[in-house]
Structures are given as C-alpha cells and as structure tokens.
Design an enzyme around this catalytic site. Structure first.
Site, short mmCIF file in Angstrom:
data_model
loop_
_atom_site.label_atom_id
_atom_site.label_comp_id
_atom_site.label_asym_id
_atom_site.label_seq_id
_atom_site.Cartn_x
_atom_site.Cartn_y
_atom_site.Cartn_z
N GLY A 164 11.82 -2.15 -10.82
CA GLY A 164 11.54 -3.57 -11.04
C GLY A 164 12.27 -4.51 -10.12
O GLY A 164 12.42 -5.69 -10.43
N GLY A 165 12.75 -4.00 -8.99
CA GLY A 165 13.40 -4.87 -8.01
C GLY A 165 14.89 -5.09 -8.26
O GLY A 165 15.56 -5.73 -7.44
N LYS A 201 14.83 2.26 5.89
CA LYS A 201 14.26 1.29 6.81
C LYS A 201 13.37 0.32 6.04
O LYS A 201 12.60 0.73 5.17
CB LYS A 201 13.43 2.02 7.88
CG LYS A 201 12.79 1.10 8.92
CD LYS A 201 13.80 0.44 9.81
CE LYS A 201 13.12 -0.44 10.86
NZ LYS A 201 14.11 -1.24 11.61
N HIS A 208 1.16 -1.47 -0.98
CA HIS A 208 1.66 -0.52 -1.98
C HIS A 208 0.45 0.27 -2.48
O HIS A 208 -0.42 -0.28 -3.15
CB HIS A 208 2.32 -1.28 -3.12
CG HIS A 208 2.93 -0.40 -4.18
ND1 HIS A 208 4.16 -0.65 -4.73
CD2 HIS A 208 2.48 0.72 -4.79
CE1 HIS A 208 4.44 0.28 -5.64
NE2 HIS A 208 3.42 1.11 -5.69
N ARG A 291 4.78 9.50 -15.76
CA ARG A 291 4.18 8.99 -17.01
C ARG A 291 2.81 8.43 -16.70
O ARG A 291 2.38 8.39 -15.56
CB ARG A 291 5.07 7.89 -17.59
CG ARG A 291 5.33 6.75 -16.60
CD ARG A 291 5.97 5.55 -17.23
NE ARG A 291 6.44 4.58 -16.26
CZ ARG A 291 5.70 3.71 -15.61
NH1 ARG A 291 4.39 3.69 -15.80
NH2 ARG A 291 6.22 2.85 -14.75
#
Length: 447
Positions: A164-165, A201, A208, A291
């Site tokens: 989640g960042g 990198k 995505h 999942r």
C-alpha cells in the site's frame, strides 16, 4: 467436498464467497464484529458468530476468536477472502493444525511471497524477470549508497514486508538517500513491525500489469491472462481492466506461460497473482499476492470461470477444472472500485445509506454488500462496491461502463462514482495511454 465453510472476512468479499459456497451446496458461517451485526453477509449466512468489538484487531484479526468460532460451528474449512488474515502464514498454519482445511496457498508459500526480499529471490530462481536492485535487505546507509551507485539514480527504497505504498520512498539523488532510507525503515517498523528495506531501480513511467494464476499444489498450474491495474492513487488501485491495452496476444501468452511454469515448479496451490511493472516492452516482477484479488471479477468475465469455486475445489483436493489449452479469453472487462469517500478530497464518508440502486443490464455486475438503510462503519476499508462490465471490445466496454455509472445510485453518503464518470471521458484513458502515474498527475492538474 466441504460440508461447512467459515468465511473469515466481511463486506462484499464475504458475500461473494458465501454465494459461491451456497451454489455448491456448502453451508456457510459468517463471523462479524459488533459493528457488522446487521451486515448482509451476516443476514444471509446459515450461521453467524460475533467475534469481537468493532476494532479489526479485536475481531477480524483475532485468530483465537476465529478458530473458536470455527470449532463451535464445526466448520471443516476456512476461506479468508482478501485483506485481514488472508496472507498471514501463521494463521494458515494454525487453521491446518486444528484440522480445518485452509482455502488458500500452502503456508510456506504465503510466508515466502509475503516477504518482498525473499519473494524477489524466489521469483528470480523461478525464472521471473526482476527489477534490477539489491540482493536482499539493505542494512546500512553505506550499503544503500553502494547499491544506488551501482544501478544509478533514481532508486526506490521499499519495505521488505510492505504494501500500500507504506515504507516506500523515491530517491532522486545521493543527497536524498540517507533521509529517505531512515524514513522508510521507520515507516516499515511502525506499519509492519519489521524495518527491513531493500532497494531497486526506479522505473520512471511504467504500467502495472498482473497475471492471474492457479495451481493444484501438486505440480500443475495455469494462467488466466493478465489485468492492467495502472490506474492508481497513492499506490491503491482505482480501476482495473483486461486485457491490457498495450499487450499483444503473443506477449500475453509468453509471459503467462512463464508465470504458470514458475508456479508449477513451486507446486503452488490455489489462486495467486504475480504482479509486474511494465515499461518499454519489458516486464519486471514486483510482488506476488497469495490470495484472491479484489479485481478477480475481471478475469471471471473474460474466462467464464468462477475463481472462488475453483479455490474451494482445489483446497478440497480436486484437480484444476481446466487445462491451459482449455482457457480462452473473450471480450474486454473493466472494474471500478467505488469507495465511501469524497470524490474530490478522498476523505472517508461513512454513514447511513439512504438509497442504493445497483446498475444492471447485459454485461454488468455489481459486487457489493450495501442495501438501503445500511450504515457504513468508519472502522474498516472504504470499499463499498465494485462495478464490473464486459463487452466484445474495449470501446464497447467503456460505453457500457459509462452507462452503468449513470444508473448507479448510492444515497446518504459520498462516493467515488463521480470520479469514475470523469475518468471514462478522459481521452488518455479512452486511448489506453496511461501509466501508474497518470491518475495522480490528472488529479493534481485538474483538482
């Protein structure tokens, strides 16, 4: 086959699992917090057991209470849904230690892929293409600087147990490195209880793209194509579509088979998603989710498969329902996540749902546990509905999505429906010309 499944989750995913089980003739047990006593999955389940107060840590994350509920109800299997304990290897082990079937991957695979450093090592050993970066965790600023100099700036410092960042920092130059390194470690420790970070990198403008796989746990695995999840805000997916607008059929098959072979070699069991960054026609592994994904309905539309039923069958020891040559992808599907949030500020908007009308018609699916009179609690994730559409082409799917969004009504609270209505009219989205940075740039530009 199982006689009774306990669903260790809430909201739309609990309802999704419940419906699949019911169609298979399997009884269901809902667990719930006191805040969810009137939730739809509680109303529809064969049995319901309260497992604690509203706080997730005291209810949906409370392993002893969930196991006790399973034993009281004499459930012979547990489905974790997504989120909460779905990728908790220790929970999976405890379930199996109590002689209850775990509808999910083997605990050792959850543990391996849950640690991003170990996942990267494993993926490389299985032949998946990697983002250039550190070989394992980076312990010191000096080590971080050596890695950054080797691959060149910009680099990304990432929490090994992250998601989640959180615990993720972009470092543009050497002057920024020490501060970002220490901040990422502190965030990782606070969020995940583990401060290990690694460096890779930084790709400047990637997409995505993820591949859905299924394994039987005995050395056979298939892929079900990809999903493009590049429309994100703060590393959270907002819209997903399949197939990706940028992949050719040969490239899809090539990468899909690489993923399927990797999972077969791993003897992976059940549903999994292998996530990549894609830039300049190259794939780079970033993580694997062990999942069911929020966006699984997109794949269900394209393949005609019920992925929850497939999970249940595989967990019961049955073979995969299809071989790879029996998997066909048809048409185009798009899913939008509708959250209880202000569409301008993204502030949470819990409260009483005064009116709820689900969009309908051909090729339209709503996954939601909302109903008129339901009170959205402030305690949990803000996702309240998923709108999924399918049609023969991407252009037709977008037109269907636009129509369905106009029909959808959620009254009494704010939702992100207006955001999606805005997105479907954006020329870059319509042309498929977007990356993981596109949405945030659009929001910053137009407010």
């Amino acid at each position: 086959m199982f006689r009774k499944i306990l669903i260790a989750n809430r909201g739309e995913i609990a309802l999704r699992v419940l419906r699949a089980a019911r169609e298979m003739g399997i009884k269901t047990v809902a667990v719930h917090s006191t805040a969810d006593a009137s939730a739809m999955h509680v109303r529809l389940a064969d049995e319901a057991i309260c497992i604690g107060p509203p706080s997730a840590s005291d209810s949906y994350l409370n392993i002893p209470n969930i196991i006790a509920a399973a034993e009281i109800a004499q459930a012979d299997a547990i489905h974790p849904g997504y989120g909460f304990l779905s990728e908790n290897a220790r929970f999976a082990e405890i379930v199996e230690e109590h002689r209850i079937a775990w509808i999910g991957p083997k605990p050792e695979h959850i543990r391996t892929m849950g640690d991003k450093v170990e996942a990267k090592r494993t993926a490389g050993a299985l032949g998946l293409p990697l983002v250039p970066g550190s070989d394992g965790a980076v312990e010191t600023v000096e080590h971080a600087r050596k890695v950054a100099e080797e691959f060149g700036y910009p680099v990304l410092v990432k929490a090994a147990a992250g998601g989640g960042g959180r615990g993720m920092k972009v470092v543009e130059n050497d002057a920024m490195l020490e501060g970002a390194f220490r901040q990422a470690r502190a965030e990782a420790k606070a969020a995940f209880g583990h401060d290990a970070v690694y460096i890779e990198k930084y790709l400047k403008n990637p997409r995505h793209i993820e591949f859905q796989i299924f394994g039987d746990g005995k050395g056979k695995a298939i892929h079900l194509g990809e999903r493009d999840c590049s429309l994100q805000r703060r590393h959270q997916k907002v819209l997903e579509e399949a197939p990706s607008p940028v992949l050719s059929a040969p490239e899809r098959e090539r990468m899909g088979m690489i993923c399927a072979k990797a999972m077969a070699d791993m003897h992976y069991r059940g549903a999994g998603t292998i996530e990549f960054l894609w830039e300049n026609n190259e794939f780079y592994f970033i993580e694997m989710n062990t999942r069911l994904q929020v966006e699984h309905p997109v794949t269900e539309y394209l393949t005609g498969m019920d992925l929850v039923k497939e999970q249940i069958n595989v967990a019961a020891g049955l073979p995969l329902s299809r071989t790879q040559d029996q998997v066909t992808l048809s048409g185009h599907a798009i899913e939008v996540r509708i959250n209880a949030e202000d569409p301008q500020t993204f502030a949470p908007s819990p409260g009483l749902v005064s009116e709820f009308h689900a969009a309908g018609g051909p090729g339209v699916r709503i996954d939601s546990a909302l109903y008129s009179g339901y009170r959205v609690p402030p305690t949990y994730d803000s996702l309240i509905a998923k709108l999924i559409v399918h049609d023969d082409s991407r252009e037709q799917a977008i037109a269907r999505l636009k129509r369905a969004l106009e029909e959808m009504v959620v009254g009494g609270i704010k939702s992100t429906i207006p955001l999606h209505q805005r997105l479907v009219d954006e020329p870059d989205f319509r042309s498929g010309d977007y990356s993981i940075k596109w949405l945030e740039a659009l929001l910053a530009k137009k407010g």
